[in-house]
Design a protein around this motif. Structure first.
Motif, short mmCIF file in Angstrom:
data_model
loop_
_atom_site.label_atom_id
_atom_site.label_comp_id
_atom_site.label_asym_id
_atom_site.label_seq_id
_atom_site.Cartn_x
_atom_site.Cartn_y
_atom_site.Cartn_z
N LEU A 77 0.93 -1.47 0.02
CA LEU A 77 0.08 0.08 0.12
C LEU A 77 1.04 1.34 0.13
O LEU A 77 0.41 2.43 -0.60
CB LEU A 77 -0.95 -0.06 1.02
CG LEU A 77 -2.06 -1.12 0.97
CD1 LEU A 77 -2.60 -1.04 2.54
CD2 LEU A 77 -2.82 -1.10 0.12
N GLY A 78 2.17 1.12 0.44
CA GLY A 78 2.87 2.17 0.59
C GLY A 78 3.65 2.55 -0.94
O GLY A 78 4.17 3.48 -0.84
N LYS A 79 3.50 1.59 -1.61
CA LYS A 79 3.99 1.88 -3.12
C LYS A 79 3.30 3.21 -3.49
O LYS A 79 2.13 2.93 -3.61
CB LYS A 79 4.03 0.70 -3.94
CG LYS A 79 4.62 0.57 -5.06
CD LYS A 79 4.66 -0.80 -5.76
CE LYS A 79 5.79 -0.93 -6.92
NZ LYS A 79 5.63 -2.39 -7.32
N ARG A 80 4.22 3.82 -4.11
CA ARG A 80 3.81 5.15 -4.71
C ARG A 80 2.49 4.92 -5.70
O ARG A 80 2.73 3.92 -6.66
CB ARG A 80 4.74 6.07 -5.71
CG ARG A 80 4.28 7.09 -5.84
CD ARG A 80 5.39 8.41 -6.20
NE ARG A 80 4.78 9.53 -6.33
CZ ARG A 80 5.57 10.56 -6.54
NH1 ARG A 80 6.96 10.44 -7.23
NH2 ARG A 80 5.12 11.81 -6.87
N TRP A 81 1.28 5.66 -5.31
CA TRP A 81 0.16 5.58 -6.14
C TRP A 81 -0.83 4.49 -5.74
O TRP A 81 -2.01 4.76 -5.87
CB TRP A 81 0.21 5.42 -7.68
CG TRP A 81 1.51 6.62 -8.19
CD1 TRP A 81 2.53 6.06 -8.94
CD2 TRP A 81 1.45 7.77 -8.06
NE1 TRP A 81 3.16 7.33 -9.42
CE2 TRP A 81 2.16 8.20 -8.86
CE3 TRP A 81 0.44 8.75 -8.01
CZ2 TRP A 81 2.96 9.77 -8.99
CZ3 TRP A 81 0.66 10.08 -7.83
CH2 TRP A 81 1.84 10.52 -8.46
N ASN A 82 -0.36 3.46 -5.00
CA ASN A 82 -1.42 2.38 -4.90
C ASN A 82 -2.57 2.70 -3.95
O ASN A 82 -3.71 2.48 -4.02
CB ASN A 82 -0.74 1.10 -4.29
CG ASN A 82 -0.11 0.18 -5.42
OD1 ASN A 82 -0.26 0.48 -6.75
ND2 ASN A 82 0.72 -0.72 -5.04
#
Length: 112
Positions: free
Chosen positions: A25-30
């Motif tokens: 969830l911390g991956k950019r944009w997710n």
């Protein structure tokens, strides 16, 4: 001399499940894509506008990742014109309480 304590400290570790959640969830944009879809289904262009400065290829990649994780599904409505939208699955909708709480916390605790 003071007595040496024999107290042993357990090694601390973050929960593996929590680490996976933040990694994904911390991956950019997710997180932003999921939060946008909490409001209901959206087309690709609508998602791009809502999320911000994301390149089409990156948005497409993230939607595929979210789909592979079972959180988002791609829905094709036969046309004409052909219409493609994305919506949360039941697993994706299960994130609603956590995302709302996180939003409330961020509003109160993180400066803009």
């Amino acid at each position: 001399m003071g007595r040496v304590s024999d107290t042993r400290h357990e090694d601390r570790a973050c929960s593996a499940a929590l680490a996976r959640a933040f990694g994904f969830l911390g991956k950019r944009w997710n997180g932003m894509i999921l939060a946008t879809l909490l409001e209901g289904p959206a087309g690709f262009a609508e998602l791009r506008r809502a999320v911000g400065k994301v390149h089409d290829s990156v948005l497409s990649e993230r939607l595929n990742e979210l789909g592979s994780a079972g959180l988002v599904e791609r829905v094709v409505a036969e046309g004409p014109p052909l219409a493609v939208s994305y919506r949360l699955t039941e697993r994706g909708q299960a994130l609603l309480p956590a995302l709302r709480e996180l939003t409330t916390w961020a509003e109160a605790n993180l400066p803009e």
